[in-house]
Design a protein around this motif. Structure first.
Motif, mmCIF file in Angstrom:
data_model
loop_
_atom_site.group_PDB
_atom_site.id
_atom_site.type_symbol
_atom_site.label_atom_id
_atom_site.label_comp_id
_atom_site.label_asym_id
_atom_site.label_seq_id
_atom_site.Cartn_x
_atom_site.Cartn_y
_atom_site.Cartn_z
ATOM 1 N N ASN A 70 0.924 -1.261 -0.056
ATOM 2 C CA ASN A 70 -0.021 0.012 -0.037
ATOM 3 C C ASN A 70 0.866 1.272 0.073
ATOM 4 N N TYR A 126 0.574 4.184 0.881
ATOM 5 C CA TYR A 126 0.242 5.060 2.132
ATOM 6 C C TYR A 126 0.718 4.804 3.260
ATOM 7 N N ASP A 169 -0.542 -0.708 9.671
ATOM 8 C CA ASP A 169 -2.017 -0.213 9.312
ATOM 9 C C ASP A 169 -2.869 -0.503 10.617
#
Ligand code: BG6
Length: 476
Positions: free
Chosen positions: A331, A333, A344
Protein backbone atom coordinates in the motif's frame (compact mmCIF):
# COMPACT_ATOMS: atom_id res chain seq x y z
CA UNK A 1 -3.12 14.47 23.11
CA UNK A 2 -4.75 12.18 25.68
CA UNK A 3 -8.30 11.27 24.73
CA UNK A 4 -9.30 9.44 27.86
CA UNK A 5 -10.28 6.30 26.02
CA UNK A 6 -13.04 4.70 28.00
CA UNK A 7 -14.41 2.08 25.67
CA UNK A 8 -13.12 -1.26 26.90
CA UNK A 9 -15.85 -3.19 28.67
CA UNK A 10 -15.47 -4.45 32.24
CA UNK A 11 -13.97 -7.91 32.26
CA UNK A 12 -12.12 -7.32 28.99
CA UNK A 13 -9.51 -10.06 28.64
CA UNK A 14 -6.14 -8.32 28.30
CA UNK A 15 -3.15 -10.55 27.86
CA UNK A 16 -0.44 -12.00 25.69
CA UNK A 17 0.08 -14.97 23.40
CA UNK A 18 2.71 -17.57 22.53
CA UNK A 19 2.78 -21.00 20.90
CA UNK A 20 4.37 -24.12 22.37
CA UNK A 21 6.77 -24.79 19.50
CA UNK A 22 8.12 -21.23 19.55
CA UNK A 23 8.89 -21.01 23.24
CA UNK A 24 8.85 -24.30 25.15
CA UNK A 25 12.02 -25.96 23.84
CA UNK A 26 12.54 -29.34 25.55
CA UNK A 27 11.71 -30.84 22.18
CA UNK A 28 12.52 -34.40 23.21
CA UNK A 29 11.92 -34.37 26.97
CA UNK A 30 9.45 -36.33 29.06
CA UNK A 31 8.28 -38.50 26.21
CA UNK A 32 7.54 -35.79 23.66
CA UNK A 33 7.59 -36.96 20.04
CA UNK A 34 8.93 -34.85 17.19
CA UNK A 35 6.70 -32.30 15.53
CA UNK A 36 6.93 -30.81 12.05
CA UNK A 37 8.71 -27.79 13.57
CA UNK A 38 11.56 -29.83 15.01
CA UNK A 39 12.98 -30.43 11.54
CA UNK A 40 12.25 -26.96 10.09
CA UNK A 41 15.23 -24.84 11.20
CA UNK A 42 14.43 -21.97 8.83
CA UNK A 43 10.66 -21.85 9.28
CA UNK A 44 9.01 -21.42 5.90
CA UNK A 45 12.19 -19.94 4.44
CA UNK A 46 14.21 -23.10 3.99
CA UNK A 47 14.17 -26.83 3.56
CA UNK A 48 13.31 -29.32 6.25
CA UNK A 49 16.09 -31.53 7.63
CA UNK A 50 16.20 -35.30 8.10
CA UNK A 51 16.67 -35.01 11.86
CA UNK A 52 16.52 -32.12 14.36
CA UNK A 53 19.66 -29.98 13.94
CA UNK A 54 21.43 -27.72 16.43
CA UNK A 55 20.80 -24.59 14.39
CA UNK A 56 17.06 -25.02 14.91
CA UNK A 57 16.31 -22.36 17.54
CA UNK A 58 12.98 -23.96 18.41
CA UNK A 59 14.58 -27.03 19.97
CA UNK A 60 15.50 -24.93 23.00
CA UNK A 61 13.18 -22.01 22.27
CA UNK A 62 13.28 -19.72 25.30
CA UNK A 63 13.23 -22.75 27.58
CA UNK A 64 9.68 -21.94 28.67
CA UNK A 65 9.21 -25.62 29.51
CA UNK A 66 11.51 -25.17 32.50
CA UNK A 67 11.01 -21.46 33.20
CA UNK A 68 7.24 -21.05 32.87
CA UNK A 69 6.81 -20.19 36.56
CA UNK A 70 9.16 -17.23 36.33
CA UNK A 71 7.49 -16.08 33.10
CA UNK A 72 3.91 -16.37 34.32
CA UNK A 73 4.89 -14.41 37.42
CA UNK A 74 6.03 -11.60 35.10
CA UNK A 75 2.77 -11.81 33.13
CA UNK A 76 0.88 -11.54 36.42
CA UNK A 77 2.95 -8.51 37.36
CA UNK A 78 1.77 -6.86 34.11
CA UNK A 79 -1.79 -7.67 35.18
CA UNK A 80 -2.62 -10.24 32.48
CA UNK A 81 -6.20 -11.46 32.64
CA UNK A 82 -5.53 -14.14 30.06
CA UNK A 83 -2.59 -16.00 28.59
CA UNK A 84 -2.79 -17.70 25.21
CA UNK A 85 -0.58 -20.69 24.61
CA UNK A 86 -0.88 -23.92 22.67
CA UNK A 87 -0.59 -27.54 23.64
CA UNK A 88 2.11 -29.39 21.71
CA UNK A 89 0.13 -32.32 20.29
CA UNK A 90 3.28 -34.48 20.23
CA UNK A 91 3.76 -34.05 23.99
CA UNK A 92 0.37 -35.68 24.51
CA UNK A 93 0.42 -38.17 21.63
CA UNK A 94 4.09 -38.52 20.61
CA UNK A 95 3.30 -40.12 17.26
CA UNK A 96 -0.12 -38.59 16.83
CA UNK A 97 -1.81 -41.94 16.23
CA UNK A 98 -1.07 -43.46 19.66
CA UNK A 99 -4.06 -44.78 21.54
CA UNK A 100 -2.95 -43.79 25.03
CA UNK A 101 -1.69 -40.31 25.94
CA UNK A 102 1.68 -39.53 27.49
CA UNK A 103 1.02 -38.79 31.17
CA UNK A 104 4.11 -36.61 31.58
CA UNK A 105 2.95 -34.35 28.78
CA UNK A 106 -0.49 -34.02 30.33
CA UNK A 107 1.07 -33.26 33.70
CA UNK A 108 3.16 -30.43 32.26
CA UNK A 109 0.06 -28.59 31.07
CA UNK A 110 -1.72 -29.29 34.36
CA UNK A 111 1.15 -27.52 36.09
CA UNK A 112 1.20 -24.69 33.56
CA UNK A 113 -2.54 -24.00 33.81
CA UNK A 114 -2.44 -24.25 37.60
CA UNK A 115 0.30 -21.65 37.63
CA UNK A 116 -1.84 -19.29 35.52
CA UNK A 117 -4.92 -19.84 37.66
CA UNK A 118 -2.90 -19.14 40.81
CA UNK A 119 -2.66 -15.53 39.59
CA UNK A 120 -6.21 -15.34 38.24
CA UNK A 121 -4.99 -15.62 34.66
CA UNK A 122 -7.46 -17.38 32.36
CA UNK A 123 -5.71 -19.81 29.99
CA UNK A 124 -6.69 -19.47 26.31
CA UNK A 125 -5.52 -22.62 24.59
CA UNK A 126 -4.84 -23.35 20.93
CA UNK A 127 -5.22 -27.05 20.26
CA UNK A 128 -3.04 -27.10 17.14
CA UNK A 129 -0.56 -24.31 16.41
CA UNK A 130 1.77 -25.30 13.55
CA UNK A 131 3.04 -28.36 15.45
CA UNK A 132 1.56 -31.48 13.86
CA UNK A 133 3.24 -34.64 15.17
CA UNK A 134 5.92 -35.47 12.60
CA UNK A 135 4.81 -39.08 12.24
CA UNK A 136 1.36 -37.92 11.12
CA UNK A 137 3.03 -35.79 8.52
CA UNK A 138 5.42 -38.46 7.21
CA UNK A 139 3.18 -41.50 7.41
CA UNK A 140 -0.20 -40.02 6.54
CA UNK A 141 0.67 -36.86 4.54
CA UNK A 142 -0.86 -34.77 7.31
CA UNK A 143 -4.38 -33.47 6.87
CA UNK A 144 -4.67 -34.80 3.31
CA UNK A 145 -5.53 -38.06 5.02
CA UNK A 146 -9.01 -38.31 6.49
CA UNK A 147 -7.70 -40.47 9.32
CA UNK A 148 -6.34 -37.32 10.95
CA UNK A 149 -9.87 -36.37 11.93
CA UNK A 150 -10.01 -39.41 14.21
CA UNK A 151 -6.54 -38.80 15.69
CA UNK A 152 -7.41 -35.17 16.32
CA UNK A 153 -10.70 -36.15 17.90
CA UNK A 154 -8.90 -38.46 20.30
CA UNK A 155 -6.41 -35.72 21.15
CA UNK A 156 -9.10 -33.04 21.62
CA UNK A 157 -11.25 -35.35 23.74
CA UNK A 158 -8.26 -36.19 25.92
CA UNK A 159 -7.29 -32.58 26.64
CA UNK A 160 -10.89 -31.34 26.99
CA UNK A 161 -11.54 -34.03 29.57
CA UNK A 162 -8.30 -33.53 31.43
CA UNK A 163 -8.49 -29.72 31.62
CA UNK A 164 -12.24 -29.26 31.73
CA UNK A 165 -12.07 -27.47 35.08
CA UNK A 166 -9.00 -25.41 34.24
CA UNK A 167 -9.46 -24.13 30.71
CA UNK A 168 -12.60 -22.44 29.43
CA UNK A 169 -11.40 -20.74 26.21
CA UNK A 170 -10.19 -22.93 23.34
CA UNK A 171 -9.09 -22.31 19.75
CA UNK A 172 -9.03 -25.19 17.30
CA UNK A 173 -6.43 -24.56 14.52
CA UNK A 174 -4.08 -21.59 14.48
CA UNK A 175 -4.52 -19.47 11.34
CA UNK A 176 -6.32 -22.29 9.57
CA UNK A 177 -6.36 -20.33 6.29
CA UNK A 178 -2.55 -20.20 6.13
CA UNK A 179 -2.52 -23.86 5.04
CA UNK A 180 -3.47 -22.84 1.51
CA UNK A 181 -0.07 -21.08 1.35
CA UNK A 182 2.09 -23.18 3.67
CA UNK A 183 0.71 -26.70 3.70
CA UNK A 184 3.63 -28.28 5.60
CA UNK A 185 3.84 -25.79 8.44
CA UNK A 186 0.13 -25.27 8.82
CA UNK A 187 -1.39 -28.64 7.94
CA UNK A 188 1.53 -31.06 8.28
CA UNK A 189 1.30 -31.99 4.58
CA UNK A 190 4.47 -33.85 3.63
CA UNK A 191 4.00 -33.62 -0.14
CA UNK A 192 5.99 -30.57 -1.32
CA UNK A 193 3.79 -27.60 -2.14
CA UNK A 194 4.80 -27.61 -5.84
CA UNK A 195 3.57 -31.20 -6.17
CA UNK A 196 0.44 -30.82 -4.11
CA UNK A 197 -2.75 -30.69 -6.17
CA UNK A 198 -5.46 -28.16 -5.34
CA UNK A 199 -7.77 -31.13 -4.98
CA UNK A 200 -5.67 -32.59 -2.16
CA UNK A 201 -5.11 -29.21 -0.57
CA UNK A 202 -8.80 -28.36 -0.32
CA UNK A 203 -9.65 -31.91 0.69
CA UNK A 204 -7.16 -31.48 3.55
CA UNK A 205 -8.85 -28.22 4.47
CA UNK A 206 -12.20 -29.99 4.48
CA UNK A 207 -10.79 -32.53 6.94
CA UNK A 208 -9.56 -29.73 9.22
CA UNK A 209 -12.90 -27.94 9.03
CA UNK A 210 -14.75 -31.14 9.96
CA UNK A 211 -12.25 -31.82 12.78
CA UNK A 212 -12.68 -28.27 14.06
CA UNK A 213 -16.49 -28.55 14.13
CA UNK A 214 -16.20 -31.96 15.76
CA UNK A 215 -14.04 -30.41 18.47
CA UNK A 216 -16.77 -27.79 19.06
CA UNK A 217 -19.33 -30.57 19.35
CA UNK A 218 -17.41 -32.82 21.75
CA UNK A 219 -16.05 -29.87 23.73
CA UNK A 220 -19.56 -28.67 24.48
CA UNK A 221 -20.58 -32.21 25.46
CA UNK A 222 -17.68 -32.44 27.90
CA UNK A 223 -18.26 -29.00 29.39
CA UNK A 224 -21.16 -26.85 28.19
CA UNK A 225 -19.38 -23.82 29.66
CA UNK A 226 -16.50 -24.11 27.17
CA UNK A 227 -16.09 -21.25 24.70
CA UNK A 228 -14.57 -22.69 21.56
CA UNK A 229 -13.42 -20.46 18.71
CA UNK A 230 -11.79 -20.73 15.33
CA UNK A 231 -8.60 -18.80 14.58
CA UNK A 232 -7.92 -17.17 11.23
CA UNK A 233 -5.08 -15.11 9.84
CA UNK A 234 -6.70 -11.71 9.38
CA UNK A 235 -5.41 -9.64 6.51
CA UNK A 236 -7.94 -7.32 4.89
CA UNK A 237 -7.46 -6.56 1.19
CA UNK A 238 -7.98 -3.04 -0.06
CA UNK A 239 -8.39 -2.31 -3.77
CA UNK A 240 -5.11 -0.80 -5.02
CA UNK A 241 -7.14 1.83 -6.90
CA UNK A 242 -10.90 2.56 -7.26
CA UNK A 243 -10.87 0.69 -10.59
CA UNK A 244 -13.79 -1.77 -10.50
CA UNK A 245 -11.47 -4.64 -11.45
CA UNK A 246 -9.28 -3.86 -8.42
CA UNK A 247 -12.35 -3.73 -6.18
CA UNK A 248 -13.49 -7.12 -7.43
CA UNK A 249 -10.00 -8.58 -6.99
CA UNK A 250 -9.97 -7.35 -3.39
CA UNK A 251 -13.32 -9.06 -2.83
CA UNK A 252 -11.98 -12.30 -4.31
CA UNK A 253 -8.77 -12.22 -2.27
CA UNK A 254 -10.72 -11.55 0.89
CA UNK A 255 -12.89 -14.56 0.17
CA UNK A 256 -9.85 -16.85 -0.05
CA UNK A 257 -9.45 -16.15 3.68
CA UNK A 258 -13.04 -15.45 4.70
CA UNK A 259 -14.05 -18.88 3.43
CA UNK A 260 -12.65 -20.43 6.61
CA UNK A 261 -14.45 -18.12 9.02
CA UNK A 262 -17.61 -18.51 6.94
CA UNK A 263 -17.69 -22.29 7.40
CA UNK A 264 -16.86 -22.04 11.10
CA UNK A 265 -19.44 -19.35 11.81
CA UNK A 266 -22.26 -20.34 9.46
CA UNK A 267 -21.91 -24.12 9.54
CA UNK A 268 -21.80 -24.69 5.78
CA UNK A 269 -19.72 -23.98 2.71
CA UNK A 270 -20.43 -20.54 1.23
CA UNK A 271 -21.96 -20.59 -2.26
CA UNK A 272 -19.13 -18.53 -3.79
CA UNK A 273 -16.81 -21.53 -3.28
CA UNK A 274 -18.82 -23.56 -5.82
CA UNK A 275 -17.44 -21.43 -8.61
CA UNK A 276 -13.88 -21.63 -7.24
CA UNK A 277 -14.11 -25.42 -6.96
CA UNK A 278 -15.61 -25.75 -10.45
CA UNK A 279 -12.96 -23.58 -12.09
CA UNK A 280 -10.18 -25.44 -10.33
CA UNK A 281 -11.55 -28.95 -10.89
CA UNK A 282 -11.92 -29.56 -7.18
CA UNK A 283 -14.53 -31.92 -5.89
CA UNK A 284 -14.68 -32.09 -2.11
CA UNK A 285 -15.34 -35.64 -0.98
CA UNK A 286 -17.87 -35.42 1.83
CA UNK A 287 -18.72 -38.46 3.90
CA UNK A 288 -22.21 -38.99 5.29
CA UNK A 289 -22.52 -36.90 8.43
CA UNK A 290 -19.95 -34.25 7.47
CA UNK A 291 -22.57 -31.62 6.72
CA UNK A 292 -24.25 -32.24 10.09
CA UNK A 293 -20.92 -31.98 11.93
CA UNK A 294 -20.14 -28.66 10.24
CA UNK A 295 -23.36 -27.30 11.73
CA UNK A 296 -21.59 -27.15 15.11
CA UNK A 297 -20.51 -23.56 14.75
CA UNK A 298 -17.96 -21.79 16.91
CA UNK A 299 -18.79 -19.65 19.93
CA UNK A 300 -16.49 -16.85 18.78
CA UNK A 301 -14.14 -15.84 16.02
CA UNK A 302 -10.52 -15.20 16.89
CA UNK A 303 -7.87 -13.87 14.58
CA UNK A 304 -4.36 -12.53 14.20
CA UNK A 305 -3.81 -9.08 12.76
CA UNK A 306 -0.48 -7.60 11.76
CA UNK A 307 -1.12 -5.88 8.46
CA UNK A 308 -3.43 -5.17 5.55
CA UNK A 309 -2.62 -5.60 1.85
CA UNK A 310 -3.77 -4.32 -1.51
CA UNK A 311 -5.22 -6.23 -4.44
CA UNK A 312 -5.26 -5.42 -8.12
CA UNK A 313 -6.88 -6.92 -11.19
CA UNK A 314 -3.95 -5.72 -13.30
CA UNK A 315 -1.41 -8.58 -13.56
CA UNK A 316 1.43 -6.16 -14.26
CA UNK A 317 0.85 -4.36 -10.98
CA UNK A 318 0.25 -7.52 -8.98
CA UNK A 319 3.71 -7.58 -7.41
CA UNK A 320 3.53 -9.03 -3.92
CA UNK A 321 5.44 -7.52 -1.01
CA UNK A 322 6.55 -9.13 2.23
CA UNK A 323 4.07 -9.95 4.92
CA UNK A 324 2.58 -12.28 7.45
CA UNK A 325 2.64 -15.54 5.46
CA UNK A 326 0.04 -14.37 2.96
CA UNK A 327 0.98 -10.74 2.17
CA UNK A 328 -0.23 -8.80 -0.87
CA UNK A 329 0.53 -5.78 -3.02
CA UNK A 330 2.12 -3.02 -0.89
CA UNK A 331 0.00 0.00 0.00
CA UNK A 332 1.69 3.26 -1.08
CA UNK A 333 0.27 5.06 1.98
CA UNK A 334 1.77 2.81 4.64
CA UNK A 335 5.17 2.37 6.27
CA UNK A 336 6.58 -1.04 7.05
CA UNK A 337 8.27 -2.81 9.98
CA UNK A 338 11.93 -3.93 9.99
CA UNK A 339 10.68 -7.12 8.32
CA UNK A 340 8.70 -5.31 5.63
CA UNK A 341 5.23 -5.91 7.12
CA UNK A 342 3.13 -2.82 6.48
CA UNK A 343 1.77 -1.11 9.57
CA UNK A 344 -1.91 -0.22 9.43
CA UNK A 345 -3.69 0.38 12.75
CA UNK A 346 -6.92 1.44 11.03
CA UNK A 347 -6.95 -1.88 9.21
CA UNK A 348 -7.61 -3.48 12.59
CA UNK A 349 -10.76 -1.39 13.06
CA UNK A 350 -11.72 -2.28 9.51
CA UNK A 351 -11.34 -6.04 9.93
CA UNK A 352 -13.08 -6.06 13.33
CA UNK A 353 -16.08 -4.44 11.67
CA UNK A 354 -15.85 -6.73 8.65
CA UNK A 355 -15.92 -9.86 10.83
CA UNK A 356 -18.63 -8.58 13.13
CA UNK A 357 -20.90 -7.41 10.30
CA UNK A 358 -20.47 -10.78 8.64
CA UNK A 359 -20.89 -13.12 11.61
CA UNK A 360 -22.49 -11.26 14.55
CA UNK A 361 -20.46 -13.45 16.85
CA UNK A 362 -18.08 -12.25 19.58
CA UNK A 363 -14.54 -11.60 18.41
CA UNK A 364 -11.16 -12.09 20.08
CA UNK A 365 -7.91 -10.56 18.80
CA UNK A 366 -5.42 -13.25 19.73
CA UNK A 367 -2.34 -11.91 17.94
CA UNK A 368 -1.10 -8.41 17.18
CA UNK A 369 2.36 -6.99 17.66
CA UNK A 370 5.56 -5.64 16.20
CA UNK A 371 8.54 -7.84 15.34
CA UNK A 372 11.59 -5.57 15.62
CA UNK A 373 15.32 -5.44 16.37
CA UNK A 374 15.76 -4.61 20.06
CA UNK A 375 18.88 -3.33 21.76
CA UNK A 376 19.52 -4.34 25.35
CA UNK A 377 20.97 -1.41 27.29
CA UNK A 378 21.81 -0.65 30.91
CA UNK A 379 19.76 2.21 32.37
CA UNK A 380 20.86 4.84 34.91
CA UNK A 381 19.90 2.50 37.77
CA UNK A 382 22.08 -0.27 36.40
CA UNK A 383 19.14 -2.36 35.15
CA UNK A 384 19.20 -3.99 31.76
CA UNK A 385 16.26 -2.98 29.59
CA UNK A 386 15.12 -2.06 26.07
CA UNK A 387 13.74 1.37 25.17
CA UNK A 388 11.16 0.06 22.74
CA UNK A 389 9.15 3.21 22.10
CA UNK A 390 8.45 1.95 18.55
CA UNK A 391 6.62 -1.08 20.01
CA UNK A 392 4.66 1.09 22.43
CA UNK A 393 3.59 3.32 19.58
CA UNK A 394 2.58 0.38 17.40
CA UNK A 395 0.48 -1.22 20.12
CA UNK A 396 -1.00 2.07 21.32
CA UNK A 397 -2.11 3.01 17.81
CA UNK A 398 -3.68 -0.39 17.20
CA UNK A 399 -5.49 -0.35 20.53
CA UNK A 400 -6.88 3.11 19.84
CA UNK A 401 -8.45 1.62 16.71
CA UNK A 402 -9.75 -1.32 18.73
CA UNK A 403 -11.50 1.19 20.99
CA UNK A 404 -13.01 2.79 17.88
CA UNK A 405 -14.31 -0.59 16.72
CA UNK A 406 -15.88 -1.22 20.13
CA UNK A 407 -17.55 2.17 19.78
CA UNK A 408 -18.72 1.05 16.31
CA UNK A 409 -20.60 -1.71 18.07
CA UNK A 410 -18.23 -4.67 17.73
CA UNK A 411 -18.43 -7.23 20.53
CA UNK A 412 -14.86 -8.01 21.51
CA UNK A 413 -13.90 -10.36 24.32
CA UNK A 414 -10.21 -9.68 24.55
CA UNK A 415 -6.83 -8.83 23.11
CA UNK A 416 -3.61 -10.78 23.43
CA UNK A 417 -0.40 -9.32 22.00
CA UNK A 418 1.75 -11.73 20.06
CA UNK A 419 4.97 -12.91 21.63
CA UNK A 420 4.39 -11.20 24.99
CA UNK A 421 7.82 -12.60 25.82
CA UNK A 422 10.49 -12.82 23.10
CA UNK A 423 10.35 -16.15 21.28
CA UNK A 424 11.43 -17.83 18.05
CA UNK A 425 9.61 -16.42 15.02
CA UNK A 426 7.41 -18.74 13.02
CA UNK A 427 8.09 -17.67 9.46
CA UNK A 428 11.85 -17.14 9.69
CA UNK A 429 12.70 -19.15 12.84
CA UNK A 430 14.78 -16.25 14.17
CA UNK A 431 15.29 -14.90 17.67
CA UNK A 432 16.47 -11.48 16.58
CA UNK A 433 12.93 -10.68 15.50
CA UNK A 434 11.53 -9.73 18.88
CA UNK A 435 7.93 -9.06 19.88
CA UNK A 436 7.99 -9.22 23.66
CA UNK A 437 7.47 -6.99 26.66
CA UNK A 438 10.14 -9.20 28.18
CA UNK A 439 13.57 -9.51 26.58
CA UNK A 440 15.09 -12.99 26.54
CA UNK A 441 18.86 -13.20 26.33
CA UNK A 442 19.16 -15.77 23.58
CA UNK A 443 20.51 -15.27 20.08
CA UNK A 444 20.44 -16.90 16.68
CA UNK A 445 23.97 -18.26 17.07
CA UNK A 446 22.75 -20.20 20.10
CA UNK A 447 24.50 -17.96 22.67
CA UNK A 448 22.83 -16.21 25.61
CA UNK A 449 22.03 -16.79 29.26
CA UNK A 450 18.24 -17.09 28.78
CA UNK A 451 17.86 -14.41 31.45
CA UNK A 452 14.68 -12.30 31.25
CA UNK A 453 14.66 -8.46 31.33
CA UNK A 454 11.67 -6.09 31.41
CA UNK A 455 11.46 -3.71 28.47
CA UNK A 456 9.97 -0.20 28.65
CA UNK A 457 6.81 -1.60 27.02
CA UNK A 458 6.38 -3.93 30.03
CA UNK A 459 5.52 -0.96 32.25
CA UNK A 460 3.47 0.67 29.50
CA UNK A 461 1.26 -2.42 29.02
CA UNK A 462 0.86 -2.80 32.78
CA UNK A 463 -0.57 0.72 32.85
CA UNK A 464 -2.88 0.03 29.89
CA UNK A 465 -4.29 -3.03 31.65
CA UNK A 466 -4.65 -1.40 35.07
CA UNK A 467 -6.55 1.55 33.56
CA UNK A 468 -8.59 -0.75 31.26
CA UNK A 469 -7.27 1.17 28.26
CA UNK A 470 -7.79 4.69 29.59
CA UNK A 471 -4.07 5.41 29.45
CA UNK A 472 -3.99 4.94 25.65
CA UNK A 473 -3.27 8.04 23.64
CA UNK A 474 -5.18 8.96 20.52
CA UNK A 475 -2.68 10.78 18.31
CA UNK A 476 -5.14 11.39 15.48
C1 BG6 B 1 1.37 -15.72 13.09
C2 BG6 B 1 1.56 -17.01 13.82
O1 BG6 B 1 1.41 -15.97 11.73
O2 BG6 B 1 2.29 -14.72 13.22
C3 BG6 B 1 2.62 -16.99 14.90
O3 BG6 B 1 0.36 -17.51 14.34
C4 BG6 B 1 3.77 -16.13 14.44
O4 BG6 B 1 2.97 -18.31 15.18
C5 BG6 B 1 3.26 -14.73 14.24
O5 BG6 B 1 4.87 -16.17 15.28
C6 BG6 B 1 4.33 -13.74 13.84
O6 BG6 B 1 5.04 -14.20 12.74
P1 BG6 B 1 6.61 -14.36 12.76
O7 BG6 B 1 6.94 -15.02 11.50
O8 BG6 B 1 7.15 -12.99 12.86
O9 BG6 B 1 6.93 -15.18 13.96
Amino acid sequence: MQNNINKFPDGFLWGGAVAANQCEGAYNEDGKGLSTQDIAPRGIMGAITEEPTEDNMKLIGIDFYHRYKEDIKLFAEMGFKTFRTSIAWSRIFPNGDDVEPNEKGLQFYDNLFDECLKYGIEPLVTISHYETPLELSKNYDGWVNRKLIGFFENYARTIFTRYKNKVKYWLTFNEINSATHFPYMSAGIWTPKEQLSKQDLYQAMHHELVASALAVKIGHEINPEFKIGCMVLGIPNYPLTPKPSDVLKAMEQDRVNLFFGDVHARGEYPRYMNRFFKENNIEIKMEPGDKEILKHTVDFISFSYYMSACATGDPEKDIRGKGNLIGGVPNPYLKASDWGWQIDPQGLRYILNQFYDRYQKPLFIVENGLGAFDELITDENGNKTVNDDYRIQYLNDHLVQVAEAIEDGVELWGYTTWGCIDLVSASTAELRKRYGFIYVDRHDDGTGTLERYKKKSFYWYKEVISTNGKSLINNN
